[in-house]
Design a protein around this motif. Structure first.
Motif, short mmCIF file in Angstrom:
data_model
loop_
_atom_site.label_atom_id
_atom_site.label_comp_id
_atom_site.label_asym_id
_atom_site.label_seq_id
_atom_site.Cartn_x
_atom_site.Cartn_y
_atom_site.Cartn_z
N PRO A 214 15.62 1.42 -8.02
CA PRO A 214 15.93 1.84 -7.62
C PRO A 214 14.99 3.15 -8.09
CG PRO A 214 18.02 1.52 -7.35
CD PRO A 214 17.44 0.32 -8.18
N GLU A 215 15.44 3.80 -9.47
CA GLU A 215 14.81 4.65 -10.17
C GLU A 215 13.52 5.01 -10.72
OE1 GLU A 215 13.62 8.60 -12.29
OE2 GLU A 215 15.54 8.12 -10.56
N LEU A 216 13.26 2.95 -11.48
CA LEU A 216 11.90 2.63 -11.31
C LEU A 216 11.00 2.77 -10.17
CD1 LEU A 216 11.25 1.28 -14.56
CD2 LEU A 216 10.76 -0.74 -13.31
N LEU A 217 11.58 2.62 -8.75
CA LEU A 217 10.76 2.63 -7.31
C LEU A 217 10.21 3.85 -7.82
CD1 LEU A 217 9.32 1.45 -4.95
CD2 LEU A 217 11.73 1.56 -4.54
N LEU A 218 11.23 4.83 -7.49
CA LEU A 218 11.06 6.86 -7.72
C LEU A 218 9.55 6.51 -8.66
CD1 LEU A 218 11.59 9.31 -6.56
CD2 LEU A 218 13.54 9.19 -8.20
N ARG A 219 9.60 6.31 -9.36
CA ARG A 219 8.77 6.90 -10.65
C ARG A 219 7.03 6.28 -10.69
NH1 ARG A 219 11.95 7.66 -16.07
NH2 ARG A 219 14.47 8.23 -15.75
N SER B 60 0.51 -1.35 -0.16
CA SER B 60 -0.14 -0.18 -0.67
C SER B 60 0.68 0.90 -0.14
CB SER B 60 -1.74 0.00 1.49
OG SER B 60 0.05 -0.12 2.56
N ALA B 61 0.27 2.43 -0.37
CA ALA B 61 1.20 3.86 -0.33
C ALA B 61 1.88 3.80 1.13
CB ALA B 61 0.07 4.33 -0.31
N ASP B 62 1.47 3.21 2.07
CA ASP B 62 2.22 3.69 3.74
C ASP B 62 2.78 2.48 3.55
OD1 ASP B 62 0.36 5.34 4.68
OD2 ASP B 62 -1.15 3.57 5.70
N ASP B 63 2.68 1.30 3.05
CA ASP B 63 3.77 0.38 3.18
C ASP B 63 5.14 1.05 2.15
OD1 ASP B 63 2.59 -1.35 4.56
OD2 ASP B 63 2.01 -2.16 2.80
N LEU B 64 5.11 1.28 1.71
CA LEU B 64 5.82 1.63 0.57
C LEU B 64 7.06 2.93 0.51
CD1 LEU B 64 4.48 2.02 -3.24
CD2 LEU B 64 5.54 0.29 -2.70
N ALA B 65 5.62 4.28 1.60
CA ALA B 65 6.67 4.73 2.73
C ALA B 65 7.60 4.39 3.44
CB ALA B 65 5.68 5.94 3.23
N ASP B 66 7.70 3.43 3.48
CA ASP B 66 8.73 2.99 4.63
C ASP B 66 9.47 2.10 4.33
OD1 ASP B 66 7.45 4.56 6.55
OD2 ASP B 66 6.15 3.07 7.09
N PHE B 67 9.04 1.82 3.15
CA PHE B 67 10.41 0.67 2.28
C PHE B 67 11.09 1.06 1.12
CE2 PHE B 67 10.48 -2.99 -0.89
CZ PHE B 67 10.58 -4.20 0.06
N HIS B 68 12.52 0.65 2.25
CA HIS B 68 13.55 1.22 1.53
C HIS B 68 15.02 0.16 1.01
CE1 HIS B 68 12.14 5.39 2.22
NE2 HIS B 68 11.59 4.99 3.26
#
Length: 509
Positions: A410-415, A393-401
């Protein structure tokens, strides 16, 4: 135990022709059973155009789908990718399109790649496969045309300068000639229905070749007919061959192609003796000839092409070429046999041509991560991380690095986050993405605005007076030719594209 098979006929409308850099704007499809009877309701989806994409005005004039419409009615790409994998790409599905191997399938792969989905498995795992009816139509027309009304179009013969009728296999024309006219051509769902009707027509009028070519969508079946261990002449329909001969010839396998899973084949209409004396320089001149040279009446290309086993080639045994087909296709079997004998005696020439073709440089690698799908497969070490991303989810992605092995990710994930889950971006990530977006649009918008201006001039039947050079002038008249050939230009669509460009244009500092 294999899953029961169904067909899923599908079609796309896109923002342009580049699978790597343009986008799917409409996806439509219909599932049927193996007797071509519909299963469930048709699928008709719009996909939101991300705010870093300037759609081709020419494409929008054809599809009539505006970016604003995709935003008001469409799914995000991430939502579409999930829906596609969960609801469409079910086990046993045979994906069917029209020129889909070269176009629609490529867009699907790149869409899945951008959205952290496997770009390949949807077409081969769990008893899934793909089939392209364009070459099926070509080979049916060439070998077994009875019972079907076949369309023609006119062209100017470059030698005689007279208009001549040539065969065309355009889906719209084929539908019209057989009584199920596609009145909404270039609407994806209408094109899907036309395609199903064409499939029914082929299956009803020529069931034997329909069933045979359905089986030949399997690369293993193709390799049984076309191979280098026991090379034999075979019938082959391809867009690379001339319309004068129904896009069909008798071919012969020569050697492995440059790409894995492919073979180089010789067009046996052509006497190899005419090429035996070519120097290496002359061979390369034919291989690397520019479009302007290739279109000259006196240009003779090399009669060799690369055939990929996994791209649903329309091939058949030589025995399918009955007397009627030989006459219609202007194939002289005695000349074919003579050319084959000469080919076998000219191994040195074959080796030189094969070496030249297989030493061609590959396509230049893209500097942008979204164009790097084919650079390499995803490393095993990253597969678990990618799985987390596509299910987050959006919340999960915010904390997933995650720390990726693959440098593209990395660039693909940012976009991916910015386009689908903007709230998941940190302040630094948002700044990085906006800087990339601004640089991209600043680079593309000047030419885009010029194109819109030119199209408005064309719509008003005016010609600009401020061309900076002859090249720019030529580009304008080429654009005018292409757009006016399709009919009137809708000023509303041009206005919507202007507003879209202005709305996503980077703010000046």
């Amino acid at each position: 135990m294999k899953s029961p098979q169904t067909f899923f006929f599908y079609d796309l409308e896109t923002s342009g022709f580049s699978a790597a850099h343009d986008r799917i704007m409409q996806f439509a499809g219909q599932r049927t059973d193996m007797d071509l009877q519909p299963i469930g309701e048709p699928v008709n989806l719009l996909v939101k155009l991300s705010e870093d994409i300037l759609p081709s005005p020419e494409a929008i004039l054809v599809t009539k789908i505006t970016p604003q419409q995709t935003h008001s009615e469409g799914l995000t790409e991430a939502e579409f990718a999930q829906y596609f994998m969960d609801e469409i790409a079910t086990p046993g599905t045979i994906f069917v399109g029209f020129n889909s191997v070269r176009f629609d399938d490529e867009f699907m792969r790149h869409t899945l790649w951008r959205n952290f989905r496997d770009p390949y498995e949807w077409q081969w795992s769990d008893n899934r496969s793909r089939w392209d009816l364009l070459d099926v139509v070509r080979l049916t027309r060439a070998l077994r045309p009875n019972g079907i009304n076949w369309p023609f179009t006119e062209k100017v013969d470059p030698k005689t300068k007279k208009k001549v009728k040539i065969p065309t296999n355009n889906l719209v024309d084929l539908a019209r000639e057989n009584g199920f006219e596609n009145v909404n051509a270039h609407d994806a769902l209408a094109d899907v229905q036309a395609l199903i009707n064409v499939a029914k027509l082929l299956k009803d009028k020529q069931p034997q070749i329909f069933d045979y070519l359905l089986k030949m969508r399997d690369k293993k079946e193709v390799a049984k007919l076309v191979n280098l261990e026991n090379p034999q002449p075979f019938v082959y329909a391809s867009g690379r061959y001339s319309s004068d001969f129904e896009k069909t010839t008798v071919a012969f396998p020569l050697a492995p192609g440059k790409n894995q899973g492919s073979v180089l084949v010789w067009d046996l209409r052509v006497d190899p003796s005419d090429f035996a004396k070519l120097t290496d320089k002359e061979i390369n001149a034919k291989i690397y000839a520019k479009w302007e040279e290739r279109t000259k009446p006196d240009f003779i290309p090399l009669p060799v092409k690369e055939m990929a086993y996994n791209r649903c080639p329309a091939v058949a045994p030589l025995g399918t070429l009955d007397e009627d087909a030989q006459k219609r296709l202007k194939i002289d079997i005695q000349q074919i046999e003579k050319n084959l004998g000469a080919l076998k005696k000219n191994r040195g020439m074959i080796d030189r041509i094969v070496d030249a073709l297989n030493s061609r440089p590959g396509f230049a690698k893209s500097s942008d991560v979204e164009g790097q799908l084919y650079d390499s497969f995803l490393p095993d070490a990253d597969k678990a991380r990618v799985s987390v991303i596509r299910n987050a989810s959006a919340d999960d992605l915010a904390d997933f690095h995650p720390t990726f092995t693959d440098e593209r990710l990395p660039e693909l994930l940012l976009r991916f986050k910015a386009r689908n889950f903007a709230k998941s971006l940190s302040a630094d990530e948002k700044q990085l993405y906006e800087a990339w977006q601004a640089e991209k649009l600043q680079r593309e918008i000047p030419l885009y605005m010029q194109t819109l201006f030119w199209m408005n001039q064309i719509a008003a039947d005016q010609i600009p007076t401020d061309f900076t050079n002859d090249s720019e002038k030529s580009q304008f008249f080429a654009l005018k030719y292409r757009t006016t050939a399709r009919g009137e230009i809708d000023p509303f669509l041009l206005e919507e594209l202007q507003l879209w460009a202005e709305s996503i244009m980077p703010a000046e500092d």
